[in-house]
Scaffold this motif. Sequence first.
Motif, PDB file in Angstrom:
ATOM      1  N   GLY A 138       0.787  -1.219   0.000  1.00  0.00           N
ATOM      2  CA  GLY A 138       0.000   0.000   0.000  1.00  0.00           C
ATOM      3  C   GLY A 138       0.817   1.265   0.000  1.00  0.00           C
ATOM      4  O   GLY A 138       0.272   2.360  -0.210  1.00  0.00           O
ATOM      5  N   ASP A 139       2.133   1.167   0.240  1.00  0.00           N
ATOM      6  CA  ASP A 139       2.989   2.349   0.181  1.00  0.00           C
ATOM      7  C   ASP A 139       3.012   2.915  -1.233  1.00  0.00           C
ATOM      8  O   ASP A 139       2.970   2.171  -2.221  1.00  0.00           O
ATOM      9  CB  ASP A 139       4.422   2.001   0.601  1.00  0.00           C
ATOM     10  CG  ASP A 139       4.593   1.956   2.109  1.00  0.00           C
ATOM     11  OD1 ASP A 139       3.654   2.358   2.824  1.00  0.00           O
ATOM     12  OD2 ASP A 139       5.668   1.515   2.574  1.00  0.00           O
ATOM     13  N   GLN A 140       3.099   4.227  -1.322  1.00  0.00           N
ATOM     14  CA  GLN A 140       3.267   4.870  -2.618  1.00  0.00           C
ATOM     15  C   GLN A 140       4.714   4.709  -3.065  1.00  0.00           C
ATOM     16  O   GLN A 140       5.649   5.033  -2.325  1.00  0.00           O
ATOM     17  CB  GLN A 140       2.945   6.355  -2.525  1.00  0.00           C
ATOM     18  CG  GLN A 140       1.476   6.681  -2.390  1.00  0.00           C
ATOM     19  CD  GLN A 140       1.259   8.182  -2.300  1.00  0.00           C
ATOM     20  OE1 GLN A 140       1.631   8.806  -1.314  1.00  0.00           O
ATOM     21  NE2 GLN A 140       0.675   8.768  -3.340  1.00  0.00           N
ATOM     22  N   ILE A 141       4.903   4.187  -4.271  1.00  0.00           N
ATOM     23  CA  ILE A 141       6.253   3.973  -4.772  1.00  0.00           C
ATOM     24  C   ILE A 141       6.363   4.416  -6.231  1.00  0.00           C
ATOM     25  O   ILE A 141       5.360   4.619  -6.913  1.00  0.00           O
ATOM     26  CB  ILE A 141       6.687   2.494  -4.666  1.00  0.00           C
ATOM     27  CG1 ILE A 141       5.888   1.620  -5.653  1.00  0.00           C
ATOM     28  CG2 ILE A 141       6.570   1.981  -3.240  1.00  0.00           C
ATOM     29  CD1 ILE A 141       6.458   0.210  -5.821  1.00  0.00           C
ATOM     30  N   ALA A 142       7.593   4.573  -6.662  1.00  0.00           N
ATOM     31  CA  ALA A 142       7.925   4.723  -8.075  1.00  0.00           C
ATOM     32  C   ALA A 142       8.776   3.518  -8.459  1.00  0.00           C
ATOM     33  O   ALA A 142       9.374   2.865  -7.595  1.00  0.00           O
ATOM     34  CB  ALA A 142       8.684   6.018  -8.319  1.00  0.00           C
ATOM     35  N   ILE A 143       8.833   3.224  -9.748  1.00  0.00           N
ATOM     36  CA  ILE A 143       9.540   2.024 -10.223  1.00  0.00           C
ATOM     37  C   ILE A 143      10.485   2.394 -11.354  1.00  0.00           C
ATOM     38  O   ILE A 143      10.154   3.214 -12.217  1.00  0.00           O
ATOM     39  CB  ILE A 143       8.541   0.947 -10.706  1.00  0.00           C
ATOM     40  CG1 ILE A 143       7.776   0.349  -9.528  1.00  0.00           C
ATOM     41  CG2 ILE A 143       9.251  -0.164 -11.474  1.00  0.00           C
ATOM     42  CD1 ILE A 143       6.730  -0.678  -9.937  1.00  0.00           C
ATOM     43  N   GLY A 144      11.653   1.760 -11.341  1.00  0.00           N
ATOM     44  CA  GLY A 144      12.585   1.818 -12.458  1.00  0.00           C
ATOM     45  C   GLY A 144      12.768   0.429 -13.032  1.00  0.00           C
ATOM     46  O   GLY A 144      12.948  -0.541 -12.280  1.00  0.00           O
ATOM     47  N   PHE A 145      12.728   0.314 -14.363  1.00  0.00           N
ATOM     48  CA  PHE A 145      12.857  -0.988 -15.021  1.00  0.00           C
ATOM     49  C   PHE A 145      13.894  -0.904 -16.132  1.00  0.00           C
ATOM     50  O   PHE A 145      13.879   0.024 -16.948  1.00  0.00           O
ATOM     51  CB  PHE A 145      11.512  -1.418 -15.619  1.00  0.00           C
ATOM     52  CG  PHE A 145      11.594  -2.640 -16.504  1.00  0.00           C
ATOM     53  CD1 PHE A 145      11.593  -3.910 -15.958  1.00  0.00           C
ATOM     54  CD2 PHE A 145      11.691  -2.515 -17.883  1.00  0.00           C
ATOM     55  CE1 PHE A 145      11.682  -5.035 -16.770  1.00  0.00           C
ATOM     56  CE2 PHE A 145      11.770  -3.629 -18.710  1.00  0.00           C
ATOM     57  CZ  PHE A 145      11.768  -4.893 -18.144  1.00  0.00           C
ATOM     58  N   TYR A 207       9.249   4.335 -14.744  1.00  0.00           N
ATOM     59  CA  TYR A 207      10.086   4.615 -15.900  1.00  0.00           C
ATOM     60  C   TYR A 207      10.722   3.304 -16.352  1.00  0.00           C
ATOM     61  O   TYR A 207      11.337   2.595 -15.542  1.00  0.00           O
ATOM     62  CB  TYR A 207      11.176   5.626 -15.554  1.00  0.00           C
ATOM     63  CG  TYR A 207      10.741   7.073 -15.695  1.00  0.00           C
ATOM     64  CD1 TYR A 207       9.864   7.465 -16.697  1.00  0.00           C
ATOM     65  CD2 TYR A 207      11.227   8.052 -14.823  1.00  0.00           C
ATOM     66  CE1 TYR A 207       9.473   8.789 -16.827  1.00  0.00           C
ATOM     67  CE2 TYR A 207      10.839   9.386 -14.950  1.00  0.00           C
ATOM     68  CZ  TYR A 207       9.958   9.742 -15.951  1.00  0.00           C
ATOM     69  OH  TYR A 207       9.562  11.060 -16.090  1.00  0.00           O
ATOM     70  N   ALA A 208      10.575   2.996 -17.639  1.00  0.00           N
ATOM     71  CA  ALA A 208      11.084   1.729 -18.175  1.00  0.00           C
ATOM     72  C   ALA A 208      11.896   1.989 -19.441  1.00  0.00           C
ATOM     73  O   ALA A 208      11.429   2.691 -20.343  1.00  0.00           O
ATOM     74  CB  ALA A 208       9.916   0.792 -18.484  1.00  0.00           C
ATOM     75  N   ASP A 209      13.083   1.425 -19.485  1.00  0.00           N
ATOM     76  CA  ASP A 209      13.947   1.556 -20.660  1.00  0.00           C
ATOM     77  C   ASP A 209      13.418   0.611 -21.747  1.00  0.00           C
ATOM     78  O   ASP A 209      13.345  -0.600 -21.540  1.00  0.00           O
ATOM     79  CB  ASP A 209      15.378   1.188 -20.271  1.00  0.00           C
ATOM     80  CG  ASP A 209      16.388   1.620 -21.316  1.00  0.00           C
ATOM     81  OD1 ASP A 209      16.056   2.495 -22.134  1.00  0.00           O
ATOM     82  OD2 ASP A 209      17.521   1.096 -21.313  1.00  0.00           O
ATOM     83  N   VAL A 229       2.817   4.599 -16.369  1.00  0.00           N
ATOM     84  CA  VAL A 229       3.913   3.874 -17.019  1.00  0.00           C
ATOM     85  C   VAL A 229       4.437   4.692 -18.196  1.00  0.00           C
ATOM     86  O   VAL A 229       3.680   5.035 -19.107  1.00  0.00           O
ATOM     87  CB  VAL A 229       3.456   2.486 -17.504  1.00  0.00           C
ATOM     88  CG1 VAL A 229       4.604   1.748 -18.188  1.00  0.00           C
ATOM     89  CG2 VAL A 229       2.908   1.667 -16.340  1.00  0.00           C
ATOM     90  N   TYR A 230       5.738   4.983 -18.170  1.00  0.00           N
ATOM     91  CA  TYR A 230       6.355   5.816 -19.204  1.00  0.00           C
ATOM     92  C   TYR A 230       7.640   5.166 -19.715  1.00  0.00           C
ATOM     93  O   TYR A 230       8.377   4.540 -18.948  1.00  0.00           O
ATOM     94  CB  TYR A 230       6.719   7.200 -18.651  1.00  0.00           C
ATOM     95  CG  TYR A 230       5.559   7.988 -18.107  1.00  0.00           C
ATOM     96  CD1 TYR A 230       4.829   8.839 -18.932  1.00  0.00           C
ATOM     97  CD2 TYR A 230       5.205   7.894 -16.763  1.00  0.00           C
ATOM     98  CE1 TYR A 230       3.771   9.592 -18.426  1.00  0.00           C
ATOM     99  CE2 TYR A 230       4.146   8.635 -16.253  1.00  0.00           C
ATOM    100  CZ  TYR A 230       3.437   9.477 -17.086  1.00  0.00           C
ATOM    101  OH  TYR A 230       2.395  10.219 -16.589  1.00  0.00           O
ATOM    102  N   LEU A 301      16.492   5.305 -12.474  1.00  0.00           N
ATOM    103  CA  LEU A 301      15.184   5.528 -13.072  1.00  0.00           C
ATOM    104  C   LEU A 301      14.097   5.626 -11.998  1.00  0.00           C
ATOM    105  O   LEU A 301      13.187   6.469 -12.096  1.00  0.00           O
ATOM    106  CB  LEU A 301      14.845   4.409 -14.049  1.00  0.00           C
ATOM    107  CG  LEU A 301      15.764   4.234 -15.264  1.00  0.00           C
ATOM    108  CD1 LEU A 301      15.180   3.204 -16.220  1.00  0.00           C
ATOM    109  CD2 LEU A 301      15.983   5.554 -15.979  1.00  0.00           C
ATOM    110  N   ALA A 302      14.177   4.772 -10.979  1.00  0.00           N
ATOM    111  CA  ALA A 302      13.172   4.797  -9.916  1.00  0.00           C
ATOM    112  C   ALA A 302      13.233   6.105  -9.137  1.00  0.00           C
ATOM    113  O   ALA A 302      12.201   6.694  -8.801  1.00  0.00           O
ATOM    114  CB  ALA A 302      13.379   3.605  -8.976  1.00  0.00           C
TER     115      ALA A 302
END
Length: 325
Positions: A138-145, A207-209, A229-230, A301-302
């Motif tokens: 439930g925590d707000q997160i950002a993701i890097g891929f 953010y995903a490469d 998703v970007y 990226l994250a």
Amino acid sequence: MYVWETLDRNVQKTAGAGSRLIETTNAFNPNEASIAQRTYEAAMEFGAKGILYDCREAVRDIDLKDESAVRAGVIDAYGDSHWVDVDGIVAAVMDPRTSAAVAYRFYLNNIQENADGWLVKTEWDACFDDGDDPILPGDQIAIGFDGSIRGDSTAIVGARLRDGKLFMLGLWENPRNPKQPDWEVDVLAVEAAVKRAFETYRVEWMYADPPYWQEAIGRWAIEYGDDRVYEYWTNKPMRMCEATERLHSAVAVGDVKHDGNPDLTRHMLNAVTREVPQGLLITKDSPRSRKKIDAAVCAILAFEARADAIADGRLQSKRRRVVGF
């Protein structure tokens, strides 16, 4: 490492019969987690019994442009090794082609990180969160891929919005096993990890490469929201240099945290810098190096995704967007 561990086990079994193991090495790089470092820490920090540690180091932080200081340091480091060519070593240190890290480690016997290493290990270690504030569902997160298919690693790293705490969501590394010459990343496992992340946390920005994964990223944008998703092309140097510097600065001043994941730490400390006209990028220490850095790219990226999510007001968001079909 495996050879040393085998030798050490055999010596331990026959220590009573007089077996001994001698290790000789240059000063270690603390970013490499080498056998030399393990022995040093066992003897000097933990007081392990049965280890005789004998080392001569020159005074640290000698001015490498001061020939007299360099000469004194060389003489100090080599002690009574009268056969050493002091003049030759001094000349090697003073050679402008010799990096500071090489001079300190290999000529003055100082424990020294690579001069072109991206992060300072002590600074990264200081960002460790000992678990009092764990990442929770439930925590707000950002993701890097950052994805690959065969050669490099595929990794997913999260960053909690409120404090920037970095954590691993998935890592798939080529084992470089001759018995698995056709190894490929488990695409379904990656897809499942992404799905699990969006179901477990409030993912505000990803953010995903795109290389190798553009079709999958497009599907993720449809499924989870094109405002979540970007694509983020890491081959655009200006943008990537700025993102790289942002995370580097945050680590240096302790404005980021991490959960101590050993794989993330390994990738972060494997990264070295490469100068381009726009600034500094991270890269492997050599093109064929087995020291992977893909999770470090994901962390960049994250952390960048976190910054953009906060700038967009997502940290104050009270509910998750529902995408309907």
